[in-house]
Design a protein around this motif. Structure first.
Motif, PDB file in Angstrom:
ATOM      1  N   UNK A  25       0.834  -1.198   0.000  1.00 21.20           N
ATOM      2  CA  UNK A  25       0.000   0.000   0.000  1.00 21.20           C
ATOM      3  C   UNK A  25       0.874   1.256   0.000  1.00 21.20           C
ATOM      4  N   UNK A  26       1.977   1.204   0.710  1.00 20.63           N
ATOM      5  CA  UNK A  26       2.896   2.338   0.710  1.00 20.63           C
ATOM      6  C   UNK A  26       3.505   2.540  -0.679  1.00 20.63           C
ATOM      7  N   UNK A  27       3.815   1.460  -1.350  1.00 19.85           N
ATOM      8  CA  UNK A  27       4.328   1.574  -2.712  1.00 19.85           C
ATOM      9  C   UNK A  27       3.255   2.136  -3.642  1.00 19.85           C
ATOM     10  N   UNK A  28       2.004   1.768  -3.372  1.00 22.90           N
ATOM     11  CA  UNK A  28       0.902   2.266  -4.183  1.00 22.90           C
ATOM     12  C   UNK A  28       0.757   3.770  -4.029  1.00 22.90           C
ATOM     13  N   UNK A  29       0.887   4.245  -2.793  1.00 23.79           N
ATOM     14  CA  UNK A  29       0.778   5.682  -2.534  1.00 23.79           C
ATOM     15  C   UNK A  29       1.887   6.452  -3.248  1.00 23.79           C
ATOM     16  N   UNK A  30       3.065   5.857  -3.323  1.00 21.79           N
ATOM     17  CA  UNK A  30       4.205   6.528  -3.933  1.00 21.79           C
ATOM     18  C   UNK A  30       4.196   6.460  -5.455  1.00 21.79           C
ATOM     19  N   UNK A  31       3.232   5.761  -6.031  1.00 25.27           N
ATOM     20  CA  UNK A  31       3.164   5.601  -7.484  1.00 25.27           C
ATOM     21  C   UNK A  31       2.323   6.707  -8.109  1.00 25.27           C
ATOM     22  N   UNK A  32       2.742   7.196  -9.231  1.00 27.89           N
ATOM     23  CA  UNK A  32       2.032   8.245  -9.967  1.00 27.89           C
ATOM     24  C   UNK A  32       0.572   7.829 -10.188  1.00 27.89           C
ATOM     25  N   UNK A  33      -0.393   8.659  -9.755  1.00 28.75           N
ATOM     26  CA  UNK A  33      -1.813   8.302  -9.926  1.00 28.75           C
ATOM     27  C   UNK A  33      -2.208   8.050 -11.374  1.00 28.75           C
ATOM     28  N   UNK A 158      -5.734   7.850   5.500  1.00 28.93           N
ATOM     29  CA  UNK A 158      -6.003   8.483   6.793  1.00 28.93           C
ATOM     30  C   UNK A 158      -4.927   8.123   7.806  1.00 28.93           C
ATOM     31  N   UNK A 159      -3.977   7.309   7.381  1.00 23.59           N
ATOM     32  CA  UNK A 159      -2.911   6.824   8.247  1.00 23.59           C
ATOM     33  C   UNK A 159      -1.781   7.845   8.344  1.00 23.59           C
ATOM     34  N   UNK A 160      -1.377   8.150   9.569  1.00 25.83           N
ATOM     35  CA  UNK A 160      -0.231   9.034   9.765  1.00 25.83           C
ATOM     36  C   UNK A 160       1.018   8.282   9.329  1.00 25.83           C
ATOM     37  N   UNK A 161       1.729   8.847   8.386  1.00 19.47           N
ATOM     38  CA  UNK A 161       2.887   8.159   7.825  1.00 19.47           C
ATOM     39  C   UNK A 161       2.562   7.471   6.518  1.00 19.47           C
ATOM     40  N   UNK A 162       1.277   7.467   6.162  1.00 23.54           N
ATOM     41  CA  UNK A 162       0.880   6.840   4.908  1.00 23.54           C
ATOM     42  C   UNK A 162       1.059   7.732   3.704  1.00 23.54           C
ATOM     43  N   UNK A 163       1.261   9.025   3.948  1.00 25.96           N
ATOM     44  CA  UNK A 163       1.434   9.982   2.856  1.00 25.96           C
ATOM     45  C   UNK A 163       2.720  10.759   3.074  1.00 25.96           C
ATOM     46  N   UNK A 164       3.588  10.770   2.078  1.00 29.50           N
ATOM     47  CA  UNK A 164       4.858  11.469   2.197  1.00 29.50           C
ATOM     48  C   UNK A 164       5.016  12.453   1.053  1.00 29.50           C
ATOM     49  N   UNK A 165       5.838  13.469   1.278  1.00 30.76           N
ATOM     50  CA  UNK A 165       6.124  14.463   0.256  1.00 30.76           C
ATOM     51  C   UNK A 165       6.996  13.828  -0.822  1.00 30.76           C
ATOM     52  N   UNK A 166       6.633  14.030  -2.080  1.00 31.98           N
ATOM     53  CA  UNK A 166       7.344  13.358  -3.159  1.00 31.98           C
ATOM     54  C   UNK A 166       8.812  13.758  -3.230  1.00 31.98           C
ATOM     55  N   UNK A 167       9.117  15.024  -2.947  1.00 28.48           N
ATOM     56  CA  UNK A 167      10.493  15.487  -3.086  1.00 28.48           C
ATOM     57  C   UNK A 167      11.313  15.254  -1.822  1.00 28.48           C
ATOM     58  N   UNK A 168      10.730  15.560  -0.652  1.00 31.48           N
ATOM     59  CA  UNK A 168      11.495  15.469   0.588  1.00 31.48           C
ATOM     60  C   UNK A 168      11.414  14.098   1.236  1.00 31.48           C
ATOM     61  N   UNK A 169      10.340  13.340   0.935  1.00 32.36           N
ATOM     62  CA  UNK A 169      10.162  12.042   1.561  1.00 32.36           C
ATOM     63  C   UNK A 169       9.653  12.128   2.986  1.00 32.36           C
ATOM     64  N   UNK A 171       6.839  12.901   6.075  1.00 24.09           N
ATOM     65  CA  UNK A 171       5.407  12.723   6.278  1.00 24.09           C
ATOM     66  C   UNK A 171       4.678  14.050   6.101  1.00 24.09           C
ATOM     67  N   UNK A 172       3.497  13.980   5.525  1.00 26.63           N
ATOM     68  CA  UNK A 172       2.628  15.152   5.417  1.00 26.63           C
ATOM     69  C   UNK A 172       1.273  14.798   6.006  1.00 26.63           C
ATOM     70  N   UNK A 173       0.447  15.812   6.239  1.00 26.55           N
ATOM     71  CA  UNK A 173      -0.882  15.565   6.803  1.00 26.55           C
ATOM     72  C   UNK A 173      -1.692  14.699   5.837  1.00 26.55           C
ATOM     73  N   UNK A 174      -2.254  13.605   6.311  1.00 27.20           N
ATOM     74  CA  UNK A 174      -2.998  12.696   5.423  1.00 27.20           C
ATOM     75  C   UNK A 174      -4.167  13.400   4.741  1.00 27.20           C
ATOM     76  N   UNK A 175      -4.483  13.037   3.495  1.00 23.97           N
ATOM     77  CA  UNK A 175      -5.566  13.687   2.768  1.00 23.97           C
ATOM     78  C   UNK A 175      -6.959  13.234   3.198  1.00 23.97           C
ATOM     79  N   UNK A 176      -7.039  12.174   3.981  1.00 26.82           N
ATOM     80  CA  UNK A 176      -8.339  11.704   4.468  1.00 26.82           C
ATOM     81  C   UNK A 176      -8.297  11.551   5.979  1.00 26.82           C
ATOM     82  N   UNK A 177      -9.470  11.448   6.566  1.00 23.58           N
ATOM     83  CA  UNK A 177      -9.583  11.219   8.000  1.00 23.58           C
ATOM     84  C   UNK A 177     -10.780  10.337   8.275  1.00 23.58           C
ATOM     85  N   UNK A 178     -10.880   9.835   9.502  1.00 28.20           N
ATOM     86  CA  UNK A 178     -12.029   9.029   9.917  1.00 28.20           C
ATOM     87  C   UNK A 178     -12.975   9.922  10.711  1.00 28.20           C
ATOM     88  N   UNK A 179     -14.168  10.072  10.224  1.00 28.66           N
ATOM     89  CA  UNK A 179     -15.196  10.809  10.968  1.00 28.66           C
ATOM     90  C   UNK A 179     -15.947   9.804  11.845  1.00 28.66           C
TER      91      UNK A 179
END
Length: 355
Positions: A25-33, A158-169, A171-179
């Motif tokens: 899943x982490x590799x999937x996130x890092x792949x060009x959409x 929604x996972x902290x650490x699941x989304x990273x900045x493409x250039x710096x690598x 962690x960034x704020x996740x684009x989704x959350x659990x309501x």
């Protein structure tokens, strides 16, 4: 030659299915959409290696030198997914593919210019308000943007650490959350099977993997749409089963039991759940779950204090979960357990407004 998913994605064969699923899943996130071919292949690998039964079949085929080669068609059939394919040609792809052909004739150049004009007009619309709006339903906001952001629900986002900045690598704020929508307390069911205050004091409520005297604290969804919560303490195994076919989880049954030296269980339900050989309690293949991770939730103050902390990498509050489960791919419903709470928490994945 067979396709070796472990070699291609640099995975450790000794890792359990859930760990492999998270790595993929982490590799999937890092792949060009826009790279649907690569994303499709990674997703197929995740479905196979993240599911114990599918992985067992794959490993058997991979280890059989006399068997037929494992192809993309083989993997797609095993995963129950279509064979990965490249995306249809987009406007940018059309420009790239025709770049070397523009000089072939004036007609081609004129056609390309017309195509660009039409595309720009469709995107930007008429500035003075006379053109057609691009939205097809609902009312846009005053600045022309959609009133609600549409997302494809994905627990990983929604996972902290699941989304990273493409250039710096970083962690960034996740684009989704659990309501959080509700919580269903199962303290009474736990007490009915002997998990009383004394045991809770020794093991936790519910048990967390940080406790040294705990065994396999987790939850999963079965092929029959039941949510199974299970844990062990002091040689005793516990389980509470919920029916999740309705709007809210409902306790269906609960049990506790032990295992003797010969591997025999003292309770039939505990054996069916913990032994893993009963099809009725087999893990649902489409489920995506994550264990011992931090997630962004809309209202962390609803949770026990011990389940909330500040994620150091991004500086926002996170909920530490024992298990979080997205039952169906592309569906927003999520179930999760947190430390010090004998409750099943229910939520919906949504766009994170703080992103």
């Amino acid at each position: 030659m067979s396709i070796d998913l472990y070699r291609i994605y640099q995975l450790d064969r000794q890792q359990p299915p859930e760990a492999l699923a998270q790595q993929l899943e982490r590799q999937l996130v890092a792949t060009d959409p826009s790279d649907s071919l690569t994303r499709g292949r990674i997703e197929t690998a995740r479905v196979i290696l993240g599911d114990p039964s599918r992985r067992a079949v794959y490993d058997q085929q991979l280890g059989d030198p006399s068997g037929p080669p494992i192809t993309e068609q083989t993997l797609a059939a095993l995963a129950g997914r279509p064979v990965p394919a490249a995306s249809p040609l987009t406007l940018s792809g059309l420009l790239a593919s025709t770049q070397g052909k523009i000089l072939a004739g004036g007609a081609a150049a004129v056609a390309l210019i017309l195509l660009l004009v039409i595309a720009v007009a469709a995107i930007s619309g008429d500035e003075d308000g006379g053109g057609a709006a691009t939205a097809t339903s609902g009312e846009g906001s005053s600045d022309g943007s959609a009133s609600e952001e549409e997302i494809t629900p994905n627990l990983f986002y929604a996972n902290v650490g699941g989304t990273v900045h493409k250039r710096t690598g970083r962690d960034v704020i996740p684009p989704q959350r659990i309501r959080i929508t509700e919580s269903v307390n199962f303290a009474q069911a736990a007490e009915s099977i002997g998990y009383d205050e004394i045991q809770q004091a020794r093991c936790g409520a519910p048990p967390t993997t940080g406790q040294t005297n705990l065994i396999g604290a987790s939850a999963y969804v079965t092929t029959y749409d039941q949510l199974v919560t299970r844990w062990g303490c002091d040689g005793i195994y516990y389980a509470v089963v919920f029916d999740i076919g309705g709007e809210s989880p409902v306790v269906a049954e609960a049990a506790q039991g032990t295992v003797d030296r010969d591997g025999y269980y003292s309770d039939p339900l505990i054996e069916r759940i913990w032994n893993g050989n009963d099809p009725a309690f087999a893990r649902k293949a489409s489920v995506f779950d994550m264990k011992d991770e931090g997630f962004i939730v809309d209202s962390p103050d609803q949770l026990p204090v011990t389940a909330v902390s500040v994620a150091k990498t991004i500086g926002v509050k996170q909920a530490t979960v024992i298990t979080a489960i997205q039952v169906e791919e592309d569906e927003s419903r999520v179930y999760f357990l947190v430390p010090d709470s004998l409750s099943v928490w229910v939520g919906e994945l949504e766009a994170n407004p703080d992103k």
